[in-house]
Each structure stands twice: as structure tokens, then as C-alpha cells.
Enzyme design. Structure first.
Site, PDB file in Angstrom:
ATOM      1  N   CYS A 157       0.898  -1.253   0.067  1.00 33.66           N
ATOM      2  CA  CYS A 157      -0.041  -0.059   0.090  1.00 33.66           C
ATOM      3  C   CYS A 157       0.831   1.475  -0.003  1.00 33.66           C
ATOM      4  O   CYS A 157       0.191   2.410  -0.294  1.00 33.66           O
ATOM      5  CB  CYS A 157      -0.856   0.046   1.176  1.00 33.66           C
ATOM      6  SG  CYS A 157      -2.196  -1.124   1.082  1.00 33.66           S
TER       7      CYS A 157
HETATM    8  N1  CO8 Z   1     -19.953  -9.505   7.483  1.00 33.69           N
HETATM    9  C1  CO8 Z   1     -20.534  -9.683   8.895  1.00 33.69           C
HETATM   10  N2  CO8 Z   1     -19.561 -10.015   9.815  1.00 33.69           N
HETATM   11  C2  CO8 Z   1     -18.508 -10.008   9.503  1.00 33.69           C
HETATM   12  C3  CO8 Z   1     -17.787  -9.845   8.268  1.00 33.69           C
HETATM   13  C4  CO8 Z   1     -18.748  -9.666   7.148  1.00 33.69           C
HETATM   14  N3  CO8 Z   1     -18.189  -9.554   5.745  1.00 33.69           N
HETATM   15  N4  CO8 Z   1     -16.487  -9.920   8.399  1.00 33.69           N
HETATM   16  C5  CO8 Z   1     -16.186 -10.318   9.622  1.00 33.69           C
HETATM   17  N5  CO8 Z   1     -17.201 -10.418  10.501  1.00 33.69           N
HETATM   18  C6  CO8 Z   1     -17.346 -10.391  11.851  1.00 33.69           C
HETATM   19  C7  CO8 Z   1     -16.100 -11.204  12.345  1.00 33.69           C
HETATM   20  O1  CO8 Z   1     -16.447 -12.670  12.251  1.00 33.69           O
HETATM   21  C8  CO8 Z   1     -16.181 -10.983  13.879  1.00 33.69           C
HETATM   22  O2  CO8 Z   1     -17.258 -11.424  14.531  1.00 33.69           O
HETATM   23  P1  CO8 Z   1     -17.034 -12.290  15.858  1.00 33.69           P
HETATM   24  O3  CO8 Z   1     -16.845 -10.595  16.956  1.00 33.69           O
HETATM   25  O4  CO8 Z   1     -18.253 -12.804  16.332  1.00 33.69           O
HETATM   26  O5  CO8 Z   1     -15.610 -12.883  16.060  1.00 33.69           O
HETATM   27  C9  CO8 Z   1     -16.709  -9.418  13.842  1.00 33.69           C
HETATM   28  O6  CO8 Z   1     -17.472  -9.253  12.630  1.00 33.69           O
HETATM   29  C10 CO8 Z   1     -15.584  -8.424  13.889  1.00 33.69           C
HETATM   30  O7  CO8 Z   1     -14.657  -8.729  12.822  1.00 33.69           O
HETATM   31  P2  CO8 Z   1     -13.412  -8.025  12.943  1.00 33.69           P
HETATM   32  O8  CO8 Z   1     -12.821  -7.801  14.132  1.00 33.69           O
HETATM   33  O9  CO8 Z   1     -12.789  -8.730  11.697  1.00 33.69           O
HETATM   34  O10 CO8 Z   1     -13.986  -6.397  12.368  1.00 33.69           O
HETATM   35  P3  CO8 Z   1     -13.006  -5.304  12.561  1.00 33.69           P
HETATM   36  O11 CO8 Z   1     -13.881  -4.358  13.220  1.00 33.69           O
HETATM   37  O12 CO8 Z   1     -11.616  -5.365  12.941  1.00 33.69           O
HETATM   38  O13 CO8 Z   1     -13.120  -4.696  10.697  1.00 33.69           O
HETATM   39  C11 CO8 Z   1     -11.403  -4.602   9.019  1.00 33.69           C
HETATM   40  C12 CO8 Z   1     -12.413  -5.448   9.941  1.00 33.69           C
HETATM   41  C13 CO8 Z   1     -12.478  -3.431   8.333  1.00 33.69           C
HETATM   42  C14 CO8 Z   1     -10.833  -5.467   8.001  1.00 33.69           C
HETATM   43  C15 CO8 Z   1     -10.584  -3.661   9.734  1.00 33.69           C
HETATM   44  O14 CO8 Z   1      -9.765  -4.696  10.797  1.00 33.69           O
HETATM   45  C16 CO8 Z   1      -9.518  -3.028   9.166  1.00 33.69           C
HETATM   46  O15 CO8 Z   1     -10.035  -2.340   8.014  1.00 33.69           O
HETATM   47  N6  CO8 Z   1      -8.213  -2.844   9.546  1.00 33.69           N
HETATM   48  C17 CO8 Z   1      -7.345  -2.518   8.744  1.00 33.69           C
HETATM   49  C18 CO8 Z   1      -6.898  -2.995   7.663  1.00 33.69           C
HETATM   50  C19 CO8 Z   1      -5.955  -2.340   6.811  1.00 33.69           C
HETATM   51  O16 CO8 Z   1      -5.608  -1.344   6.863  1.00 33.69           O
HETATM   52  N7  CO8 Z   1      -5.161  -3.277   5.978  1.00 33.69           N
HETATM   53  C20 CO8 Z   1      -4.272  -2.711   5.242  1.00 33.69           C
HETATM   54  C21 CO8 Z   1      -3.712  -3.885   4.251  1.00 33.69           C
HETATM   55  S1  CO8 Z   1      -3.680  -3.398   2.718  1.00 33.69           S
HETATM   56  C22 CO8 Z   1      -2.261  -3.559   2.135  1.00 33.69           C
HETATM   57  O17 CO8 Z   1      -1.252  -3.228   2.706  1.00 33.69           O
HETATM   58  C23 CO8 Z   1      -1.939  -3.798   0.579  1.00 33.69           C
HETATM   59  C24 CO8 Z   1      -2.129  -5.097   0.462  1.00 33.69           C
HETATM   60  C25 CO8 Z   1      -2.119  -5.468  -0.974  1.00 33.69           C
HETATM   61  C26 CO8 Z   1      -3.265  -5.388  -1.653  1.00 33.69           C
HETATM   62  C27 CO8 Z   1      -3.718  -6.481  -2.800  1.00 33.69           C
HETATM   63  C28 CO8 Z   1      -4.355  -7.544  -2.656  1.00 33.69           C
HETATM   64  C29 CO8 Z   1      -6.029  -7.480  -2.725  1.00 33.69           C
END
Ligand code: CO8
Length: 379
Positions: A157
Site C-alpha cells: 500500500c
Molecule cells: N459480514 C459480517 N460480519 C463479519 C464480516 C462480514 N463481511 N467480516 C467479519 N465479520 C465479523 C467477524 O467474524 C467478527 O465476528 P466475532 O466478533 O463474532 O468474532 C466481527 O465481524 C468483527 O470482525 P473484525 O474484528 O475482523 O472486524 P473489524 O472491526 O476489525 O473490521 C476490518 C475489519 C474492516 C478489516 C478492519 O480491521 C480494518 O480495516 N483493519 C485495517 C486493515 C488495513 O488497513 N489493512 C491494510 C492492508 S492493505 C495493504 O497493505 C496492501 C496489500 C496488498 C493488496 C492487494 C491484494 C488484494
């Protein structure tokens, strides 16, 4: 390169953008995922059942409402759930180069720049179409450049800001006077569309940044006041796809089997918690070294991964809740486009600033990696 170029001040002369025509809403994405999950559960009655995805969760957790992709139909087909384009023969331009060239042409046109003036092309992105020849060299060729050089660089990124600093260093040293940094991001190719935790995160796009010596730039440009880069190893965002996969003797990469680490995987919550303070501190330290404070910043064009992350980072830097004007979002329509995100935000939201006003392009992501580029508007 003439000696007079040595010590030139680097500026951003223009940026360019290519946006695919296909777009997928959260509603469409979730309907497709849920149909896949229902089918999987019916076909695998003894396996751990897959749980439905939810539009409400996606919007609340990430701020994403839709994403552009190169191929919508196959991604949404519950029987396919990955993009499909026919392999092109070697005498045709590759798809990554094609969208990169479109973004470069947009940037060149906006600056009124003749391609004959360009010294280098840096293709800075999260994934490359192939090992070699470099995408940058193919883009250089397709643009009609008859001289100069190009190479690929991958800092996930943060690729765009690492590319901007590299280009700025060439200009500062006199090794080049006009450099195209191009970020074609076909993230749909490495996204596991069958993974509920990440299927909503990414989108496809290409951006280009024309970094030049100030004395040749158009009168309206952005002076690069300072650039800073940082990396710190983390396993929390990984993609283990690579040329040695075949040596492991486990057969082809599969989206649904145990080999999903050959696609994008992350510990999203850990990334959120660890990257926010790292980036906030980096911005403030870099600002201080330039004699600036958060209140001097008129606008921040932050990496577009998550609205919550950007809200917290902007608050730490500005000392108050940022308005959309101070920290614009493109995440709602583009989703996370990896290295291109902060550049799309800059491209769409820089015209209205006044001469002398200061802004910041900031990226962060896998590695971990982060980059800051402080800019001053010149009319
Ligand atoms: N629908 C419904 N529920 C869901 C879903 C969904 N789609 N997904 C997860 N849940 C559930 C989970 O199972 C979990 O349930 P439980 O509490 O029962 O265990 C609950 O929702 C909460 O899940 P999370 O803890 O995972 O949720 P978050 O609040 O942490 O949100 C995010 C998830 C949005 C992913 C968030 O953590 C985030 O944005 N984090 C930052 C990520 C980031 O910035 N990453 C950057 C990476 S990109 C990069 O560097 C480039 C890489 C190359 C890219 C090219 C390849 C494609």
C-alpha cells in the site's frame, strides 16, 4: 542529463487516474457471497458452516460502500468468484500496463508534458503481472518513450509514496528531471472473494504522478517540501504468492483450500491497532523536522483503507476531529485500492487549495510500511 539539473527542487506537476467501468455495490457483493455460502453449506453438510456477510457490517467497519473492478460478472458469479480475463499473447499489451498507461496519459495531458521529456517510469504497486520484463519497461514502450529507463517496485500500500521519494531523489541528485510514478492496482486478482473477513476490502484502479524538476514544471504545481519512509516487519498482512510456490509440491494455488495464504490475508484488527499510532507519530515527527505542526496542514490525503483509521490518525495530527474537507475520503466509492488510494484522494481533491497552502500525502500498509510527502501549493 545536464549538470544544471543537479540540486533541482522536486515538485508534483500533475496526477492521472484510470477508473474501471465496472462497479460492485455492497448489496451486490453480499448477495453473491451469501449465495456462495448457502451453496457451500448445502454441498458440505458436515463442514463448519459459512456465515453470511452483511452490508451493515461492511459499511460500519470500513466505510466502504462500493468498489470498481476490472471484471464484475465473474467476481459476482457464486460459481467463479474471481476475475476472468483471457490471457493475452505477448504481442499485446498486458492488462496492468494498459491501465497504467491510461493513468500516465491523463497525467501527461494535465501537465501539458511531451512524452519525449520523460526520463524514467517507476511502476510502484502491490502486485506485478509477471516477473519480467518489468511492467515499467512495457509502460515506457507503450507511451512511446525512445529513451530513459523504468523499473518496478513493490511496497504494497505504500508503493506510491516510496515511488515519489525515489523520483524526488533522482531530481534532487540530477539523475532525472521528469519521472512518471505509476500505480496500477488490480487488487481483485489477489483478493479471496470467498473470504467473508476480507471480500469487501479492495478495488481496482490506476494512478500516475508526474514528479519533475521545478524549473520545467507547469506554473501550477505542488512543491515537495519533504519525504520520509518507514518500514517495520509484521506478519499481520501477508500474501505468500510467489515463484517458489511450485517448489512446495502442493499443487496449484486455490482460493478455498488450505492455501489461501497465496492470496491476501490479514489480522485486520491488529493492523488497525498497530498502524494508527505508528503513522500518527511519523506524520508529527516529519512535520516537526520541517518546522511545521499539525495545524499548518490544510489537507491530508491519507491512505484509503478504513475510515476509522483515518479519523484517528487525522485527529492525532490536527488535534481535532477532521472534516471531510481536511481529510477527504474516496474509500466509499473506490474501497481500498492499495498504493493508489491516497493518490486518488489527492487527484480529486487538490484543485481548490490556495497558493502557499500545505498538504500531506500519506500511505501505510503491508510490511509494515509507511510514507509521508509534505507538499506546498504553487500557483
Ligand atoms: N459480514 C459480517 N460480519 C463479519 C464480516 C462480514 N463481511 N467480516 C467479519 N465479520 C465479523 C467477524 O467474524 C467478527 O465476528 P466475532 O466478533 O463474532 O468474532 C466481527 O465481524 C468483527 O470482525 P473484525 O474484528 O475482523 O472486524 P473489524 O472491526 O476489525 O473490521 C476490518 C475489519 C474492516 C478489516 C478492519 O480491521 C480494518 O480495516 N483493519 C485495517 C486493515 C488495513 O488497513 N489493512 C491494510 C492492508 S492493505 C495493504 O497493505 C496492501 C496489500 C496488498 C493488496 C492487494 C491484494 C488484494
Amino acid at each position: 542529463m545536464s549538470q544544471s539539473a543537479q540540486g533541482a527542487i522536486p515538485v508534483i506537476s500533475s496526477t492521472g487516474l484510470f477508473t474501471p467501468s465496472d462497479s460492485i455495490t455492497n448489496e451486490e457483493l453480499v448477495a453473491s457471497f451469501n449465495a456462495y455460502a448457502d451453496r457451500y453449506n448445502a454441498d458440505n453438510p458436515t463442514a463448519e458452516p459459512l456465515t453470511h456477510s452483511s452490508v451493515e457490517f461492511i459499511e460500519k467497519a470500513s466505510g466502504i460502500k462500493s468498489r470498481y473492478v476490472m471484471d464484475k460478472a465473474a467476481i459476482l458469479d457464486p460459481a467463479i468468484m474471481e476475475p476472468r480475463y483471457p490471457e493475452r499473447p505477448n504481442d499485446q499489451i498486458s492488462v496492468m500496463a494498459e491501465i497504467g498507461v491510461a493513468a500516465c496519459r491523463d497525467a501527461l495531458e494535465k501537465a501539458g508534458r511531451d512524452v519525449a521529456d520523460i526520463d524514467a517510469v517507476l511502476c510502484a504497486a502491490s502486485n506485478m503481472q509477471r516477473a519480467y520484463p518489468a511492467m515499467a519497461v512495457e509502460i515506457q514502450h507503450e507511451l512511446g518513450m525512445e529513451r530513459g529507463f523504468g523499473f518496478d517496485m513493490n511496497v504494497a500500500c505504500s508503493s506510491a509514496t516510496f515511488g515519489i521519494q525515489t523520483a524526488a531523489d533522482y531530481i534532487r541528485s540530477g539523475n532525472a528531471r521528469s519521472v512518471l510514478v505509476v500505480n496500477p492496482e488490480i487488487t481483485s486478482g489477489h483478493l479471496n472473494w470467498r473470504d467473508r473477513d476480507s471480500h469487501f476490502i479492495f478495488g481496482d484502479v490506476a494512478t500516475a504522478i508526474l514528479v519533475e524538476a521545478k524549473d520545467m514544471a507547469p506554473s501550477r504545481h505542488w512543491e515537495i517540501m519533504g519525504t520520509r519512509l518507514k518500514t517495520q516487519f509484521s506478519n499481520n498482512i501477508r500474501n505468500n504468492f510467489g515463484f517458489l510456490n511450485r517448489a512446495h509440491g502442493q499443487g496449484p494455488v486455490d482460493q478455498s483450500g488450505p492455501r489461501t495464504d497465496k492470496l491476501f490475508v490479514q489480522e485486520g484488527r491488529k493492523v488497525f491497532k498497530e498502524v494508527v499510532p505508528m503513522v500518527g507519530q511519523m506524520i508529527l515527527e516529519h512535520a516537526e523536522s520541517l518546522g511545521l505542526s499539525g495545524s499548518d496542514l490544510r489537507r491530508m490525503w491519507l491512505h484509503q483503507a478504513n475510515t476509522g483509521m483515518n479519523r484517528l490518525i487525522a485527529h492525532k495530527v490536527l488535534g481535532h476531529e477532521a472534516t471531510e474537507d481536511e481529510s477527504p475520503t474516496v474509500l466509499d466509492t473506490y474501497a481500498n485500492t492499495s498504493s493508489a488510494g491516497s493518490i486518488i484522494a489527492f487527484h480529486k481533491h487538490n484543485e481548490d487549495l490556495n497558493p502557499g497552502e500545505i498538504g500531506l500525502i500519506c500511505s501505510f500498509g503491508a510490511g509494515y510500511s509507511a510514507g509521508t510527502v509534505f507538499l506546498r501549493k504553487v500557483a
